[in-house]
Design a protein around this motif. Structure first.
Motif, PDB file in Angstrom:
ATOM      1  N   ASN A 304       0.802  -1.228   0.000  1.00 28.01           N
ATOM      2  CA  ASN A 304       0.000   0.000   0.000  1.00 28.01           C
ATOM      3  C   ASN A 304       0.831   1.273   0.000  1.00 28.01           C
ATOM      4  OD1 ASN A 304       0.962  -0.376   2.590  1.00 28.01           O
ATOM      5  ND2 ASN A 304      -0.887   0.408   3.592  1.00 28.01           N
ATOM      6  N   HIS A 305       2.102   1.172  -0.387  1.00 27.17           N
ATOM      7  CA  HIS A 305       2.938   2.369  -0.426  1.00 27.17           C
ATOM      8  C   HIS A 305       3.655   2.535  -1.770  1.00 27.17           C
ATOM      9  CE1 HIS A 305       2.217   3.432   3.713  1.00 27.17           C
ATOM     10  NE2 HIS A 305       2.562   2.221   4.106  1.00 27.17           N
ATOM     11  N   GLU A 306       3.132   1.925  -2.828  1.00 30.74           N
ATOM     12  CA  GLU A 306       3.775   2.022  -4.131  1.00 30.74           C
ATOM     13  C   GLU A 306       3.359   3.312  -4.836  1.00 30.74           C
ATOM     14  OE1 GLU A 306       3.131  -1.529  -6.380  1.00 30.74           O
ATOM     15  OE2 GLU A 306       4.149  -2.802  -4.925  1.00 30.74           O
ATOM     16  N   SER A 307       4.253   3.806  -5.681  1.00 29.80           N
ATOM     17  CA  SER A 307       3.965   5.042  -6.405  1.00 29.80           C
ATOM     18  C   SER A 307       4.545   4.966  -7.807  1.00 29.80           C
ATOM     19  CB  SER A 307       4.548   6.253  -5.675  1.00 29.80           C
ATOM     20  OG  SER A 307       5.952   6.301  -5.835  1.00 29.80           O
ATOM     21  N   THR A 308       3.944   5.721  -8.727  1.00 33.14           N
ATOM     22  CA  THR A 308       4.455   5.743 -10.094  1.00 33.14           C
ATOM     23  C   THR A 308       5.790   6.493 -10.181  1.00 33.14           C
ATOM     24  OG1 THR A 308       2.816   7.519 -10.438  1.00 33.14           O
ATOM     25  CG2 THR A 308       2.332   5.384 -11.392  1.00 33.14           C
ATOM     26  N   ASP A 309       6.016   7.464  -9.322  1.00 35.92           N
ATOM     27  CA  ASP A 309       7.324   8.131  -9.311  1.00 35.92           C
ATOM     28  C   ASP A 309       8.426   7.113  -9.031  1.00 35.92           C
ATOM     29  OD1 ASP A 309       6.265  10.605  -9.866  1.00 35.92           O
ATOM     30  OD2 ASP A 309       6.266  11.297  -7.793  1.00 35.92           O
ATOM     31  N   GLU A 310       8.197   6.282  -8.044  1.00 32.74           N
ATOM     32  CA  GLU A 310       9.178   5.249  -7.698  1.00 32.74           C
ATOM     33  C   GLU A 310       9.309   4.227  -8.830  1.00 32.74           C
ATOM     34  OE1 GLU A 310       9.850   1.752  -4.293  1.00 32.74           O
ATOM     35  OE2 GLU A 310       7.994   2.915  -4.359  1.00 32.74           O
ATOM     36  N   LEU A 311       8.178   3.891  -9.448  1.00 29.63           N
ATOM     37  CA  LEU A 311       8.195   2.906 -10.533  1.00 29.63           C
ATOM     38  C   LEU A 311       9.094   3.359 -11.673  1.00 29.63           C
ATOM     39  CD1 LEU A 311       7.118   0.372 -12.012  1.00 29.63           C
ATOM     40  CD2 LEU A 311       5.204   1.791 -12.821  1.00 29.63           C
ATOM     41  N   PHE A 312       9.005   4.627 -12.083  1.00 27.99           N
ATOM     42  CA  PHE A 312       9.817   5.086 -13.208  1.00 27.99           C
ATOM     43  C   PHE A 312      11.298   5.193 -12.842  1.00 27.99           C
ATOM     44  CE2 PHE A 312       5.725   5.976 -15.078  1.00 27.99           C
ATOM     45  CZ  PHE A 312       5.949   5.679 -16.409  1.00 27.99           C
ATOM     46  N   ALA A 511      14.720  -7.053 -26.253  1.00 27.07           N
ATOM     47  CA  ALA A 511      14.610  -7.779 -24.992  1.00 27.07           C
ATOM     48  C   ALA A 511      13.518  -7.148 -24.137  1.00 27.07           C
ATOM     49  CB  ALA A 511      15.947  -7.757 -24.252  1.00 27.07           C
ATOM     50  N   TYR A 512      13.140  -7.858 -23.073  1.00 30.57           N
ATOM     51  CA  TYR A 512      12.026  -7.400 -22.237  1.00 30.57           C
ATOM     52  C   TYR A 512      12.308  -7.697 -20.766  1.00 30.57           C
ATOM     53  CZ  TYR A 512       7.418  -7.015 -20.113  1.00 30.57           C
ATOM     54  OH  TYR A 512       6.382  -6.654 -19.295  1.00 30.57           O
ATOM     55  N   SER A 513      11.853  -6.773 -19.909  1.00 30.38           N
ATOM     56  CA  SER A 513      11.918  -6.980 -18.459  1.00 30.38           C
ATOM     57  C   SER A 513      10.612  -6.511 -17.824  1.00 30.38           C
ATOM     58  CB  SER A 513      13.087  -6.199 -17.840  1.00 30.38           C
ATOM     59  OG  SER A 513      14.322  -6.662 -18.327  1.00 30.38           O
ATOM     60  N   HIS A 514      10.042  -7.385 -17.029  1.00 29.95           N
ATOM     61  CA  HIS A 514       8.843  -7.032 -16.262  1.00 29.95           C
ATOM     62  C   HIS A 514       9.260  -6.391 -14.945  1.00 29.95           C
ATOM     63  CE1 HIS A 514       5.208  -7.289 -13.897  1.00 29.95           C
ATOM     64  NE2 HIS A 514       5.766  -8.154 -13.070  1.00 29.95           N
ATOM     65  N   VAL A 515       8.583  -5.315 -14.579  1.00 28.27           N
ATOM     66  CA  VAL A 515       8.779  -4.676 -13.281  1.00 28.27           C
ATOM     67  C   VAL A 515       7.432  -4.699 -12.568  1.00 28.27           C
ATOM     68  CG1 VAL A 515       9.448  -2.578 -12.050  1.00 28.27           C
ATOM     69  CG2 VAL A 515      10.632  -3.218 -14.171  1.00 28.27           C
ATOM     70  N   ASP A 516       7.382  -5.318 -11.419  1.00 25.69           N
ATOM     71  CA  ASP A 516       6.107  -5.546 -10.742  1.00 25.69           C
ATOM     72  C   ASP A 516       5.548  -4.257 -10.150  1.00 25.69           C
ATOM     73  OD1 ASP A 516       4.095  -7.377 -10.156  1.00 25.69           O
ATOM     74  OD2 ASP A 516       4.756  -7.578  -8.080  1.00 25.69           O
ATOM     75  N   PHE A 517       4.205  -4.205 -10.093  1.00 20.12           N
ATOM     76  CA  PHE A 517       3.526  -3.036  -9.526  1.00 20.12           C
ATOM     77  C   PHE A 517       2.111  -3.460  -9.163  1.00 20.12           C
ATOM     78  CE2 PHE A 517       1.595   1.248  -9.606  1.00 20.12           C
ATOM     79  CZ  PHE A 517       2.546   1.952  -8.877  1.00 20.12           C
ATOM     80  N   ASP A 672       0.835   5.926  -2.834  1.00 24.13           N
ATOM     81  CA  ASP A 672       0.403   5.005  -1.765  1.00 24.13           C
ATOM     82  C   ASP A 672      -0.555   3.953  -2.321  1.00 24.13           C
ATOM     83  OD1 ASP A 672       1.919   6.222   0.224  1.00 24.13           O
ATOM     84  OD2 ASP A 672       0.341   7.666   0.694  1.00 24.13           O
ATOM     85  N   SER A 673      -0.235   3.456  -3.506  1.00 24.13           N
ATOM     86  CA  SER A 673      -0.991   2.396  -4.188  1.00 24.13           C
ATOM     87  C   SER A 673      -2.417   2.792  -4.525  1.00 24.13           C
ATOM     88  CB  SER A 673      -0.991   1.114  -3.346  1.00 24.13           C
ATOM     89  OG  SER A 673       0.323   0.629  -3.178  1.00 24.13           O
ATOM     90  N   ARG A 674      -2.678   4.088  -4.556  1.00 23.84           N
ATOM     91  CA  ARG A 674      -3.996   4.609  -4.882  1.00 23.84           C
ATOM     92  C   ARG A 674      -3.926   5.437  -6.161  1.00 23.84           C
ATOM     93  NH1 ARG A 674      -3.715   3.976   0.516  1.00 23.84           N
ATOM     94  NH2 ARG A 674      -5.647   3.922   1.764  1.00 23.84           N
ATOM     95  N   VAL A 675      -4.864   5.194  -7.063  1.00 22.17           N
ATOM     96  CA  VAL A 675      -4.951   6.009  -8.272  1.00 22.17           C
ATOM     97  C   VAL A 675      -5.407   7.405  -7.874  1.00 22.17           C
ATOM     98  CG1 VAL A 675      -6.204   6.333 -10.441  1.00 22.17           C
ATOM     99  CG2 VAL A 675      -5.384   4.058  -9.799  1.00 22.17           C
ATOM    100  N   GLU A 676      -4.707   8.420  -8.396  1.00 20.53           N
ATOM    101  CA  GLU A 676      -5.004   9.796  -8.004  1.00 20.53           C
ATOM    102  C   GLU A 676      -6.107  10.431  -8.851  1.00 20.53           C
ATOM    103  OE1 GLU A 676      -1.232  11.807  -6.082  1.00 20.53           O
ATOM    104  OE2 GLU A 676      -0.739  11.156  -8.128  1.00 20.53           O
ATOM    105  N   GLN A 677      -6.248  10.045 -10.100  1.00 17.36           N
ATOM    106  CA  GLN A 677      -7.262  10.648 -10.969  1.00 17.36           C
ATOM    107  C   GLN A 677      -8.650  10.098 -10.615  1.00 17.36           C
ATOM    108  OE1 GLN A 677      -4.241   9.544 -12.074  1.00 17.36           O
ATOM    109  NE2 GLN A 677      -3.496  11.640 -12.299  1.00 17.36           N
TER     110      GLN A 677
END
Length: 744
Positions: A304-312, A511-517, A672-677
């Protein structure tokens, strides 16, 4: 299950030998079965296929099993039948085929997934079947007329719903021939028209239900009503994978019309449904009002603390490491670099995207002990029925789905999480329940197009020859969501990041790499093809600029030596790519003198899902640093035979609006794992005043039809970004508003 079959549903015909031949066996939920004409019918209808019914009154009804969501299959598919039938189009009625998993076809005798609607496959998949449906009925009608006149069938002609005796010009209408035609055996082989003889296919025609839509009388899922129905809205856990800790609905009981609350658990593979609490009421407004005072405490779990900023940031770091999956190798890209050091490396990125359908998710469900029935929309009812049967532990044949028109799909309704949610709620109530999502529900609980990142690298020799091309794709995989983390095929590489790369370069490595989210992902219109064409067509342009070559001629040169490919599932002709690219350049005046501060960008691609090709040329005017106006958009298309040019043009224009929305301003961000829009105010589709002038041109062709629903999207963003790059401002990520671009 007991099914009543009446005489009009069990069609019998007699053969010349006096035996019986079943022309079509129709359960009440199969085929064009909306009842006969109001006129008295002299006999049973002619129905050599579930897709077509011709009454003795002269009424012709053509059914379509693919789902109509604005793309026009309710017109294009019946046009194909009517073409081979030589029907009078003005008198043809079209209807939605009621769902039944046992639907069989003339060309595909075994039941299959003939209702599923995605991947721009409707005309591609149904072209031959629809032609045979029309040709089969026509053959039987001609035979009936020839027998009546006692002449060879070759001495008969057909047009506008009549058979004419060539010897004396006497004619019989199809309706007059039905009672004789149903006595004939259904032919196994029929002759199809030569495309040069088409009189209907290729004509620009309005949608069959256009007047109904304009009058507000078309029935969509959200319009569905059944007796004794109640309404429900749901409060869902904001974090995927979370659970209900406690519920307090005491304040809901003060709302007039409130019935009760019911709880439902979330689900995992293949449909990731958020856990929630549904509020049931006698009307939707009371349900929404009660939800506003509902109190739920959630156990959000440890994601519950994931973010798209961190993902990129993860994408960027991971892109520089060894890829997880090697996808395609041609030559040896690692060892083919020129020692002179002509190397360019860049990175491109794009965000999560919502579908943003005009009609939010909704479904009416009624669940009984051993069966369930639903009313609403689905782009893939076959898959939905299988999963609903598992959810309820019932036989799949006892899942009945009543389909309606769809108020926007774009791939969202290929998923059926909203259908599972509806049956989870309905099974806890003794009457049908209509579950309605509002706009916030719809945007915050979508199946999003994956966020993605691309590490690109190319090299060339001093004499201007391309040596290597490397592409490392990173994304939050859709297949991991559907199949689980152990899937053997996580990659999203169609659209040029695999063997379908369309430029002739000797050494290629992808090539390809999966990044979990922790966010549900799904197919959004053109899916990974949009994801990959953007970096490919941007980077090829960037390489051309670095090499001081004209971007149009640079592309055409690399296409000129690329062989046509029909292996490994590919059906790709680089010369058709070149043709649409040349057409787009010609129509925008690429080689003409340009006004001051005007710039043109180009992009082209072969569509990976079917043999269709598209290019865009976009002219912009820079009116300030990073501030521009789109002057004109040219779309050039080659999709083989065009069934309905009006429908094709609408799809390309709509695709432009959809793709420009994504390029300019659309993104889903997570904190925080919540969609903002939560609305069309902050997930903003293109507005009327933002739609640029567009011309759609297509190449006349007798090639087998390709799809058109998605082909016009992938080249929009790179063409726009290439125009901006020509002005000195190359965007490397979408939407471009993130980097300060403005448009007027």
């Amino acid at each position: 299950m007991k099914t009543n079959i009446n005489r009009r549903n069990f069609l019998k015909i007699g053969s010349a030998a006096g035996g019986g031949l079943v022309l079509a066996f129709l359960l009440p939920e199969v085929g064009c079965n909306s009842g006969s004409s109001v006129k008295a019918a002299a006999c049973d209808p002619l129905q050599p296929s579930s897709y077509l019914k011709i009454e003795s009154t002269g009424d012709v009804t053509i059914c379509f099993a693919r789902q109509e969501m604005g793309q026009g299959v309710n017109t294009s598919l019946p046009m194909i039948v009517a073409e081979e039938l030589d029907a009078d189009w003005s008198k043809v009625k079209t209807e939605i085929m009621t769902y039944n998993k046992d639907l069989a076809r003339l060309n595909d005798p075994k039941p299959g997934e003939y209702y599923s609607t995605g991947g721009s496959q409707s005309v591609v998949a149904d072209w031959t079947e629809m032609r045979k449906v029309g040709a089969t009925a026509k053959t039987m009608l001609v035979k009936a007329a020839a027998d009546k006149w006692k002449i060879p069938e070759s001495q008969c002609s057909t047009a506008n719903g009549t058979v004419t005796n060539k010897n004396n010009n006497t004619s019989l209408s199809y309706g007059e021939l039905v009672c004789d035609a149903i006595k004939l055996p259904v032919p196994k082989e029929v002759k199809l028209k030569d495309p040069k003889d088409f009189t209907l296919v290729g004509k620009a025609l309005p949608k069959k239900n256009l007047k109904t839509i304009l009058a507000g009388n078309a029935k969509y899922g959200i319009d569905a009503k059944v007796p004794d129905m109640v309404y429900a809205v749901a409060e869902r856990c904001p974090v995927l994978g979370g659970k209900i800790k406690s519920v307090d609905d005491s304040a809901c009981k003060q709302v007039n019309g409130f019935i009760k609350t019911v709880q439902f658990e979330g689900t995992a593979v293949p449909m990731h449904l958020h856990a929630g609490v549904a509020v049931l009421a006698t009307n939707v407004w009371s349900a929404m009002k009660a939800r506003n005072v509902l109190k739920v405490v959630w156990d959000e779990g440890d994601k519950n603390h994931e973010s798209t900023d961190e993902l990129f940031h993860k994408f960027e770091s991971r892109s520089k490491q060894k890829p997880a999956n090697e996808i395609y190798t041609k030559g040896n890209a690692a060892k083919a670099n020129d020692p002179s050091g002509n190397v360019l490396e860049s990175a491109y990125a794009a965000p999560f995207l919502a579908h943003g359908t005009m009609e939010p998710m909704n479904m009416v469900a009624s669940v009984k002990k051993d069966s369930c029935e639903l009313w609403g929309t689905s782009q893939w009812p076959e898959w939905a029925a299988r999963e609903l049967a598992k959810e309820l532990s019932i036989d799949e044949k006892n899942v009945k789905i009543n389909l309606t028109y769809i108020g926007g799909g774009f791939g969202r309704r290929l998923y059926h999480d909203y259908m599972i949610e509806a049956v989870k709620i309905a099974k806890q109530h003794d009457a049908p329940v209509k579950v309605i999502w509002d706009r916030t529900d719809d945007i915050r609980n979508d199946a999003y197009r994956p966020a993605n990142y691309h590490r690109m690298k190319a090299s060339w020799s001093n004499d201007g020859k391309m040596l290597t091309w490397q592409h490392h794709v990173l994304s939050t995989s859709i297949n991991v969501m559907i199949e689980g983390p152990d899937t053997k095929n996580p990659a999203e590489i169609l659209g040029g990041a695999a063997s379908d790369f369309w430029y002739d370069i000797s050494n290629v490595h992808t090539a390809y790499s999966h990044v979990d989210f922790n966010l549900q992902r799904g197919w959004v219109r053109a899916v990974e093809i949009c994801m990959n064409v953007f970096p490919i067509e941007s980077f090829i342009d960037e390489v051309a600029s670095k090499m001081k070559k004209d971007p149009l001629q640079f592309r055409l040169h690399l296409l000129s030596t690329m062989p046509k490919r029909t292996d490994n599932g590919l059906n790709q002709d680089p010369q058709r790519v070149a043709a649409v690219l040349k057409l787009a350049a010609e129509k925008i005046g690429y080689n003409n003198p340009r006004q001051a501060n005007h710039y043109i960008g180009l992009a082209a691609h072969p569509f990976a899902f079917c043999p269709s090709y598209a290019a865009h040329a976009i002219e912009i005017e820079m009116i300030g640093p990073k501030k521009f106006r789109i002057i004109k958009v040219i779309a050039a298309v080659d999709c083989g035979i065009v069934v309905n040019p009006d429908g094709m043009k609408s799809q390309i224009e709509g695709g432009l609006a959809f793709a420009l929305s994504q390029a300019l301003k659309n993104e889903i961000t997570v904190k925080d794992s919540r969609v903002e829009q939560n609305s069309f105010f902050n997930y903003d589709p293109l507005r009327f005043n933002e739609m640029p002038d567009i011309e759609v041109h297509y190449i006349q062709s007798n090639e087998t039809p390709g799809g058109i629903g998605e082909v016009g999207m992938p080249t929009v963003a790179p063409a726009l970004c290439n125009a901006l790059a020509a002005a000195g401002f190359r965007p490397y990520r979408l939407p471009i508003k993130k980097d300060g671009f403005e448009w007027v």
